[in-house]
Design an enzyme around this catalytic site. Structure first.
Site, PDB file in Angstrom:
ATOM      1  N   LYS A  91      39.806  30.828  47.439  1.00 30.50           N
ATOM      2  CA  LYS A  91      39.979  31.502  48.725  1.00 30.50           C
ATOM      3  C   LYS A  91      40.402  30.517  49.827  1.00 30.50           C
ATOM      4  O   LYS A  91      40.299  29.306  49.671  1.00 30.50           O
ATOM      5  CB  LYS A  91      38.677  32.218  49.115  1.00 30.50           C
ATOM      6  CG  LYS A  91      38.085  33.119  48.030  1.00 30.50           C
ATOM      7  CD  LYS A  91      38.949  34.336  47.712  1.00 30.50           C
ATOM      8  CE  LYS A  91      38.185  35.488  47.119  1.00 30.50           C
ATOM      9  NZ  LYS A  91      38.419  35.891  45.745  1.00 30.50           N
TER      10      LYS A  91
HETATM   11  C1  LIG Z   1      37.244  36.973  45.193  1.00 30.36           C
HETATM   12  C2  LIG Z   1      36.883  38.382  45.482  1.00 30.36           C
HETATM   13  C3  LIG Z   1      35.592  38.878  45.243  1.00 30.36           C
HETATM   14  C4  LIG Z   1      34.554  38.109  44.487  1.00 30.36           C
HETATM   15  O1  LIG Z   1      34.171  36.938  45.049  1.00 30.36           O
HETATM   16  P1  LIG Z   1      33.419  35.856  44.144  1.00 30.36           P
HETATM   17  O2  LIG Z   1      33.001  34.835  45.147  1.00 30.36           O
HETATM   18  O3  LIG Z   1      34.418  35.319  43.170  1.00 30.36           O
HETATM   19  O4  LIG Z   1      32.275  36.531  43.488  1.00 30.36           O
HETATM   20  C5  LIG Z   1      35.293  40.157  45.631  1.00 30.36           C
HETATM   21  N1  LIG Z   1      36.218  40.947  46.193  1.00 30.36           N
HETATM   22  C6  LIG Z   1      37.473  40.524  46.420  1.00 30.36           C
HETATM   23  C7  LIG Z   1      38.445  41.436  47.084  1.00 30.36           C
HETATM   24  C8  LIG Z   1      37.857  39.236  46.052  1.00 30.36           C
HETATM   25  O5  LIG Z   1      39.107  38.840  46.227  1.00 30.36           O
END
Ligand SMILES: *Cc1c(COP(=O)(O)O)cnc(C)c1O
Length: 358
Positions: free
Chosen positions: A181
């Site tokens: 992210k």
């Molecule tokens: C990355 C993501 C998640 C999950 O996040 P994690 O930290 O990997 O558990 C949930 N929703 C969306 C839209 C994402 O892009």
């Protein structure tokens, strides 16, 4: 290889300084000082009052549902990462899918209203690629029908809507700080709540639901995060502004290069401060998408089918819903490589290959 994303890493010596501090203190987790410092810095950066740093961006969705005591049907988007839907199923709620807007790929508020029944308890929407949902429309519907609103704002770090962090909307917004992210803490996530009265509950829910050694209040979960992860966040947070600027530059290169007569991209409203989290392009057909994917693969360039599949089509969904727009976009979309350090020549190569295969 040029991958869809490459994790930003901070100065190693700075990280090691934090690690040395952890070694001195011998406190590795359990609401440690670095975690509390990160929470405080995040609150400042995002200008929010109530924020809890947790293990990842999925457990925070589950904790949000628990904290708001949501049970029953949840209207949600089919165009998101599977964690959005999985969290609903994991909490024994039922996802009710409504289709997305063909322009923004966000959940369509008009369809939300149509899908409401006496069993509906909440709306869980994703700000897809960091682009805000129709927040006012969703809020109006939620108030009218007494529904909770949870935003999966995993993509929305650093985005501002109406001069406020996009993470500050809804009953609860959640974010992911996963290594892929815009802002990351290796693994990590946060709950941002607009209900100060939930603060203690959120704090307890993420740490087993007991206060001290004697008061066992409810069935919490382990949603904690460690000092090592918090340290990574403290190293990265001061660079978020520069990270977003660098991404914006790459974004501009793609915008200039690609043949928009044969490609579509989601409409990003120009009244927001954006974070340039992803660079999705939608091809004319699935076969064109496959052709481009194969041509890029020959040069070791790996975009991601993001999002694919449309979540309403997952085989383990308890009920079937048709979401033709989402299903169609999911078949034709690729998110292109976008990260700090991606060179202009690399973007040029990617753009040229794509244009040649349209
Ligand atoms: C990355 C993501 C998640 C999950 O996040 P994690 O930290 O990997 O558990 C949930 N929703 C969306 C839209 C994402 O892009």
């Amino acid at each position: 290889m040029i991958n869809v994303t490459k994790t930003y890493l901070p100065n190693k010596e700075q990280y090691i300084k934090y690690i040395d501090e952890i070694w001195e203190r011998v406190q590795l987790t359990n609401n440690g000082p670095l975690l509390r410092e990160l929470e405080s810095e995040l609150k400042k950066y995002l200008e929010v009052e109530n924020l809890y740093y947790c293990g990842n961006g999925t457990i925070v969705l589950q904790i949000a549902l628990k904290a708001l005591e949501v049970q029953g049907d949840i209207i949600t988007t089919p165009f998101s990462y599977c964690a959005t839907t999985n969290s609903i199923l994991w909490e024994n709620c039922t996802p009710v899918f409504v289709d997305i807007e063909p322009t923004t790929f966000n959940i369509d508020p008009a369809l939300i209203e149509q899908a409401i029944t006496p069993d509906t308890r909440a709306i869980m929407a994703t700000h897809v690629y960091g682009n805000p949902c129709q927040i006012e429309a969703i809020e109006t519907i939620a108030q009218k029908h007494n529904l909770k609103v949870i935003y999966d704002a995993a993509h929305a770090f650093g985005v501002k809507y109406r001069n406020r962090s996009l993470l500050s909307y809804g009953d609860i917004s959640t974010c992911s700080f996963h290594a892929t992210k815009v802002f990351h803490t290796i693994e990590g996530g946060a709950i941002i709540s607009n209900h100060p009265e939930l603060n203690e509950k959120l704090h307890l829910l993420r740490a087993f639901g007991h206060r001290g050694d004697e008061e066992y209040l409810f069935a919490g979960i382990n949603g904690k995060n460690s000092e090592f992860h918090a340290a990574m966040g403290l190293c990265n947070l001061p660079h978020v502004g520069a990270i977003i600027e660098a991404r914006k530059e790459v974004f501009g290169w793609y915008n200039d290069l690609l043949n928009w007569e044969k490609l579509q991209k989601p409409l990003i409203s120009d009244d927001i401060e954006y974070n340039y989290a992803y660079y999705p392009v939608v091809f004319e057909s699935e076969s064109v998408m496959r052709r481009v994917q194969a041509a890029l693969a020959e040069q070791d360039i790996v975009p991601r089918r993001y999002f694919y599949p449309s979540l309403n089509t997952l085989p383990f969904m308890p009920r079937r819903y048709a979401c033709p727009v989402s299903e169609d976009i999911a078949l034709r979309v690729l998110s292109l490589p976008l990260y700090v350090g991606l060179a202009q020549e690399e973007v040029q190569l990617i753009g040229t290959i794509i244009n040649q295969h349209l």
